[in-house]
Design a protein around this motif. Structure first.
Motif, PDB file in Angstrom:
ATOM      1  N   THR A 439      70.005  22.832  67.439  1.00 27.10           N
ATOM      2  CA  THR A 439      69.248  21.820  66.700  1.00 27.10           C
ATOM      3  C   THR A 439      70.193  20.786  66.102  1.00 27.10           C
ATOM      4  N   SER A 440      71.305  21.247  65.574  1.00 24.55           N
ATOM      5  CA  SER A 440      72.302  20.341  65.001  1.00 24.55           C
ATOM      6  C   SER A 440      72.828  19.386  66.064  1.00 24.55           C
ATOM      7  N   ARG A 441      73.002  19.912  67.290  1.00 24.70           N
ATOM      8  CA  ARG A 441      73.489  19.060  68.387  1.00 24.70           C
ATOM      9  C   ARG A 441      72.475  17.986  68.746  1.00 24.70           C
ATOM     10  N   ILE A 442      71.184  18.357  68.748  1.00 22.09           N
ATOM     11  CA  ILE A 442      70.133  17.387  69.073  1.00 22.09           C
ATOM     12  C   ILE A 442      70.060  16.304  68.005  1.00 22.09           C
ATOM     13  N   VAL A 443      70.133  16.713  66.736  1.00 20.91           N
ATOM     14  CA  VAL A 443      70.121  15.737  65.638  1.00 20.91           C
ATOM     15  C   VAL A 443      71.300  14.775  65.790  1.00 20.91           C
ATOM     16  N   SER A 444      72.450  15.306  66.157  1.00 19.08           N
ATOM     17  CA  SER A 444      73.635  14.469  66.346  1.00 19.08           C
ATOM     18  C   SER A 444      73.412  13.469  67.478  1.00 19.08           C
ATOM     19  N   LEU A 445      72.774  13.912  68.573  1.00 19.54           N
ATOM     20  CA  LEU A 445      72.465  13.003  69.690  1.00 19.54           C
ATOM     21  C   LEU A 445      71.539  11.888  69.236  1.00 19.54           C
ATOM     22  N   ILE A 446      70.523  12.253  68.456  1.00 17.82           N
ATOM     23  CA  ILE A 446      69.565  11.262  67.968  1.00 17.82           C
ATOM     24  C   ILE A 446      70.268  10.225  67.089  1.00 17.82           C
ATOM     25  N   GLU A 579      62.208  21.213  60.498  1.00 17.62           N
ATOM     26  CA  GLU A 579      62.701  21.607  61.828  1.00 17.62           C
ATOM     27  C   GLU A 579      63.069  20.391  62.665  1.00 17.62           C
ATOM     28  N   PHE A 580      63.417  19.297  62.016  1.00 19.39           N
ATOM     29  CA  PHE A 580      63.755  18.067  62.738  1.00 19.39           C
ATOM     30  C   PHE A 580      64.913  18.333  63.705  1.00 19.39           C
ATOM     31  N   GLY A 581      64.707  17.994  64.982  1.00 23.32           N
ATOM     32  CA  GLY A 581      65.744  18.185  65.996  1.00 23.32           C
ATOM     33  C   GLY A 581      65.617  19.473  66.787  1.00 23.32           C
ATOM     34  N   LEU A 582      64.611  20.316  66.484  1.00 24.91           N
ATOM     35  CA  LEU A 582      64.430  21.574  67.212  1.00 24.91           C
ATOM     36  C   LEU A 582      63.942  21.270  68.631  1.00 24.91           C
ATOM     37  N   LEU A 583      64.716  21.702  69.628  1.00 22.97           N
ATOM     38  CA  LEU A 583      64.369  21.465  71.024  1.00 22.97           C
ATOM     39  C   LEU A 583      63.474  22.584  71.532  1.00 22.97           C
ATOM     40  N   LEU A 584      62.314  22.225  72.086  1.00 20.96           N
ATOM     41  CA  LEU A 584      61.405  23.204  72.680  1.00 20.96           C
ATOM     42  C   LEU A 584      61.536  23.137  74.194  1.00 20.96           C
ATOM     43  N   ASP A 585      62.001  24.202  74.788  1.00 22.99           N
ATOM     44  CA  ASP A 585      62.201  24.284  76.235  1.00 22.99           C
ATOM     45  C   ASP A 585      61.662  25.632  76.699  1.00 22.99           C
ATOM     46  N   PHE A 586      60.394  25.634  77.115  1.00 25.44           N
ATOM     47  CA  PHE A 586      59.735  26.887  77.487  1.00 25.44           C
ATOM     48  C   PHE A 586      59.959  27.271  78.954  1.00 25.44           C
ATOM     49  N   PHE A 587      60.389  26.325  79.777  1.00 24.31           N
ATOM     50  CA  PHE A 587      60.341  26.547  81.224  1.00 24.31           C
ATOM     51  C   PHE A 587      61.687  26.327  81.924  1.00 24.31           C
ATOM     52  N   GLY A 588      62.788  26.499  81.211  1.00 20.55           N
ATOM     53  CA  GLY A 588      64.101  26.318  81.831  1.00 20.55           C
ATOM     54  C   GLY A 588      64.367  24.871  82.201  1.00 20.55           C
ATOM     55  N   CYS A 589      63.793  23.937  81.423  1.00 23.10           N
ATOM     56  CA  CYS A 589      63.887  22.515  81.755  1.00 23.10           C
ATOM     57  C   CYS A 589      65.301  21.965  81.561  1.00 23.10           C
ATOM     58  N   LYS A 590      65.929  22.341  80.472  1.00 27.83           N
ATOM     59  CA  LYS A 590      67.278  21.843  80.193  1.00 27.83           C
ATOM     60  C   LYS A 590      68.240  22.301  81.289  1.00 27.83           C
TER      61      LYS A 590
END
Length: 857
Positions: A439-446, A579-590
């Motif tokens: 999540t921290s990484r996603i926030v940093s990307l944003i 939960e700002f920045g929490l990545l939801l990946d249910f299907f192996g998308c990443k």
């Protein structure tokens, strides 16, 4: 000089990789330190000494080195000694097949997890389609076989096998390979091996045995992985960890009996390369004891990851057969209450069928179709010999409550969450920590990749969601492009609640206009600066029949993402404050995004919306990805079954226009032709060398004044089509009724110009005027695409001058001043006058020019 080199006294893999690099850097010379391995020298002497020429540092007097290319995973202290004076000043590139290099010591590092250096280099040669001769292919193959011990070493990867097959297809001699593949330990290697044996001890941690050994070396010993493999078999241990102090760093090798053992936790904090059954960790600038202490601590914490799935799985499992009709599977599901069932074909697990897909298939009239046509081929599975932690990880990553268990490819059981609870204590605290890091990484990307105003806007969307109690997410292409590091201002928001109410609440704080789309449960928010945000209610779609727009109903975010076109577009980032920045990946998308894969999430995706066929090609070419194998099979199948013909022409036209707007549309057009798609969009279209040349010219020259590009594309593709076929295209896509006439005129003009060019005549203003005049813009652009660069410039100059150099004398003046009557004579005179103006006639000479034409001088 510009130099390609490797470690001193290179072996087959080292030197073969140098010659492969020579293909990438033809202006560099291969220079090595010391004599190569004796068998390498013998091989070169026998096969082609004139082809495999190299220098030795001992024979050169180096005055300068401007560029240095190094192949092989080697430490700084293994670089050839004569290079030392030049290392600070030259450009340094490293090809590191193990991925352990310290990147900041090099200007460029090309790395990966491969079993050999030659695999890394050949993968690049193959991708760039560079020539490899049969002699080179033989050299590279010998290196590949020797380095992997005939593909038996645990460091062997699937890519090694793929490159081996590719080299054989290029003419590599297996006879030579067999002759040079024999391998035996040298005296020095036998001494190292004995050192490992003497230092071995066995630890028993919570019932799991792990053999530990260590050694110190000044430089990494040659053939170290072969040594470790031999040690592994000699000790007969299920698990082995080898510590090696080399120079200022420490290497740790983890070898496990089961390929699913994950050493990433045990070797955390290292630079890690992972292979089947085998992991290599590198710790820079540290001592051996510190690394051992850290690994032992981690080993004790993570030892339960060595517990096997077979010990806790449930068995047997209810299944259906692949050839069974869909309606029969529906009955079984109704009777048993299962929402999904594994599908067995020829005694093996081939897929899984869900109740949702069964119901949809019956709705679309496919009740008698075999289950295999609607099943999902990508099944969540784990081997019986895998660690329990692997099953837990797959459940977490895919949001699933169970994983099917395979034993030698045969369905053996199922492992559920309750099985996990019985078998192992879940490591929740560690998983939460990893989640926080992600999540921290996603926030940093944003915050790094987006403008501050947009970051503030996203955070405020989350605040509004909190205020009215709605989970709020940004989804789709925005998330995809954020992870890819690409700009994307197409912001789609999904809320678990009423999108209209959310938009209205948001609108209280900004000067915006909200436009509601009731049928799709969406609301668009328009800002004065042009920004648009689409807010949708989390929904699932169902289609009344194939290829029509969907109906929608309230759902959750997971179901909303599942209905998306491809996995790379099926991720969400939560925006709510906590939960700002929490990545939801249910299907192996990443994972698909990282691998560059375009994959549908369910087998009926192309049936329900065939425009996804065009979208798959567009994304594949935009990102230079590849369409996943099964997705490609489905795409070809539904193209062949004419599903594109079921879509309205306007929707297909919309997708075509998006393809045309891509930076390199011709790539997608060629791919559509390759997959048979183009002929379903434009039956009897012509795709030959001239077509591709015309398209390339058109897209390269396309200017703001161009008419709708889809017209020009269709004109070029259909230039040889009959009027009847063109009429059907007009009706299908809503093209102007003049479209067939445009093509007829354009082809007539092009043929005339071609005759003139073939004769060797230069195109001039006179020829353009007499042949082309100035018809509709669509025809002009077609003609421009027909012309080469030189003649295109002439043509553009002609059009500009035609617009600028208008005669002052008009038809009315000819009637009033010269007494001419209305008719063809006036048109002839005006045409001659216009041509004279193009050729330089001044305004003040127009009247005398007309008098000469009329014989009144």
């Amino acid at each position: 000089m510009k130099i390609i080199t490797t470690r001193p006294k290179p072996d087959f893999d080292d030197l073969a990789a140098c010659f492969a690099a020579k293909r990438l850097y033809p202006d560099h010379e291969i220079v090595i330190e010391g004599k190569p391995e004796s068998k390498v020298e013998k091989f070169i002497e026998e096969i082609a000494p004139h082809l495999f020429f190299y220098h030795r540092f001992e024979d050169l007097e180096l005055e300068s080195v401007s560029s240095l290319v190094v192949v092989g995973s080697i430490a700084d202290n293994q670089l050839p000694v004569p290079l030392a004076p030049f290392l600070e000043r030259c450009k340094k590139t490293l090809f590191d097949h193990l991925g352990t290099a310290v990147a900041d010591r090099w200007d460029k590092v090309v790395s990966g997890n491969y079993g050999t250096s030659i695999t890394l280099l050949c993968s690049i040669l193959r991708e760039k389609r560079l020539e490899v001769t049969p002699e080179e292919a033989t050299f590279f193959t010998v290196a590949l076989y020797r380095k992997t011990l005939n593909f038996s070493l645990s460091t062997t990867t699937p890519d090694d096998l793929t490159i081996g097959a590719w080299l054989l297809s290029l003419g590599a001699s297996l006879e030579k390979v067999v002759h040079y593949q024999k391998f035996s330990l040298t005296r020095e290697q036998r001494r190292h091996f004995q050192k490992f044996i003497d230092n071995t001890r066995v630890l028993t941690i919570k019932g799991v045995e792990v053999a530990i050994t260590e050694a110190k070396f000044k430089t990494m010993p040659r053939g170290i992985f072969e040594l470790i493999e031999k040690l592994w078999f000699t000790l007969g241990a299920d698990n082995l960890i080898v510590f090696m102090r080399v120079g200022k760093g420490v290497f740790a090798v983890g070898r496990a009996k089961y390929s699913e053992i994950d050493f990433s936790e045990i070797f955390s904090g290292s630079k890690l390369s992972v292979y089947p059954n085998f992991s290599l960790a590198f710790y820079a600038n540290t001592d051996l004891e510190s690394v051992k202490e850290k690994v032992f601590k981690s080993l004790r914490e993570n030892i339960l990851s060595f517990v096997q799935v077979r010990e806790v799985m449930s068995s047997p499992v209810r299944t259906v057969v692949s050839e069974m009709p869909v309606k029969e599977a529906a009955k079984i599901m109704e009777n048993t209450g299962h929402s999904s069932l594994p599908v067995i074909g020829n005694g093996r697990l081939v897929g899984i069928v869900t109740l949702d897909n069964v119901r949809k298939a019956i709705k679309h009239g496919l009740k008698n179709s075999p289950v295999k046509e609607i099943m999902q081929r990508e099944v969540l599975t784990v081997k019986a010999t895998a660690p329990v932690s692997e099953a837990a990880r797959k459940m977490v990553e895919n949001g699933s409550g169970s994983v099917l268990v395979l034993d030698k490819g045969i369905l053996a059981g199922i492992i559920t969450k309750s099985d996990l609870m019985r078998g192992v204590l879940t490591k929740k605290s560690r998983e939460l920590e990893n989640l926080k890091l992600e999540t921290s990484r996603i926030v940093s990307l944003i915050e790094t990749n987006l403008e501050p105003d947009l970051v503030t806007m996203l955070r405020f969307l989350g605040i509004v969601g909190n205020q009215i109690g709605m989970a709020t997410y940004v989804v789709g292409g925005f998330v995809r492009d954020l992870l890819l590091g690409r700009k994307n201002y197409d912001i789609d928001i999904v809320v678990e609640g009423d999108a209209r109410y959310f938009a209205q609440t948001f609108g209280r704080y900004f000067e915006v206009t909200c436009v509601e789309h009731k049928e799709f449960l969406t609301t668009s928010i328009f800002f004065k600066n042009g920004l648009r945000i689409d807010v949708a209610t989390a929904r699932t779609e169902y289609y009344e029949e194939p290829a029509v727009l969907p109906n929608v109903e309230m759902s959750t975010i997971k179901k909303d993402l599942y209905r998306r076109d491809f996995s790379i577009n099926a991720m969400a980032i939560k925006l709510n404050q906590e939960e700002f920045g929490l990545l939801l990946d249910f299907f192996g998308c990443k994972r698909d995004l990282e691998k560059g894969v375009i994959r549908t999430l369910y087998p009926l995706s192309f049936v329900e919306d065939p425009t996804r066929i065009l979208r798959a090609i567009r994304f594949e070419q935009r990102f230079n990805f590849r369409i996943e194998e099964h997705t490609l099979e489905l795409l070809k199948k539904y193209v062949a079954q004419n599903y594109l013909e079921r879509v309205t022409g306007q929707r297909l036209r919309d997708e075509l226009e998006k393809i045309i707007e891509e930076p390199e549309p011709i790539k997608a057009i060629k791919r559509m032709d390759e997959l048979g798609v183009l002929n379903h969009l434009f039956p009897h279209s012509l795709v030959d060398a001239e077509t591709l040349s015309m398209l390339k010219r058109y897209f390269n020259r396309k200017r703001s004044s161009s008419p709708k590009p889809v017209y020009i594309l269709a004109m070029i593709l259909l230039r040889e089509s009959s009027p009847e076929k063109l009429d059907s295209i007009v009706k299908r896509y809503g093209f102007p009724k003049k479209f067939p006439d445009w093509i007829r005129k354009a082809m007539s003009i092009s043929r005339e110009l071609k005759k003139i060019i073939v004769k060797g005549e230069q195109l001039s203003y006179r020829i353009f005027f007499e042949t082309v005049r100035k018809p509709e813009p669509e025809i002009l652009w077609f003609i421009d695409a027909f012309l080469d660069e030189e003649n295109s410039k002439k043509f553009q100059n002609y059009l500009q001058k035609l617009e600028k150099e208008k005669p002052k004398i008009t038809g009315s003046i000819l009637i009033d001043k010269f007494g001419l009557k209305e008719g063809k004579e006036i048109k002839k005179i005006l045409d001659k006058l216009q041509l004279a103006k193009l050729e330089g006639l001044p305004d003040d000479e127009e009247e005398s020019f007309v008098r000469r034409l009329l014989g009144r001088d």
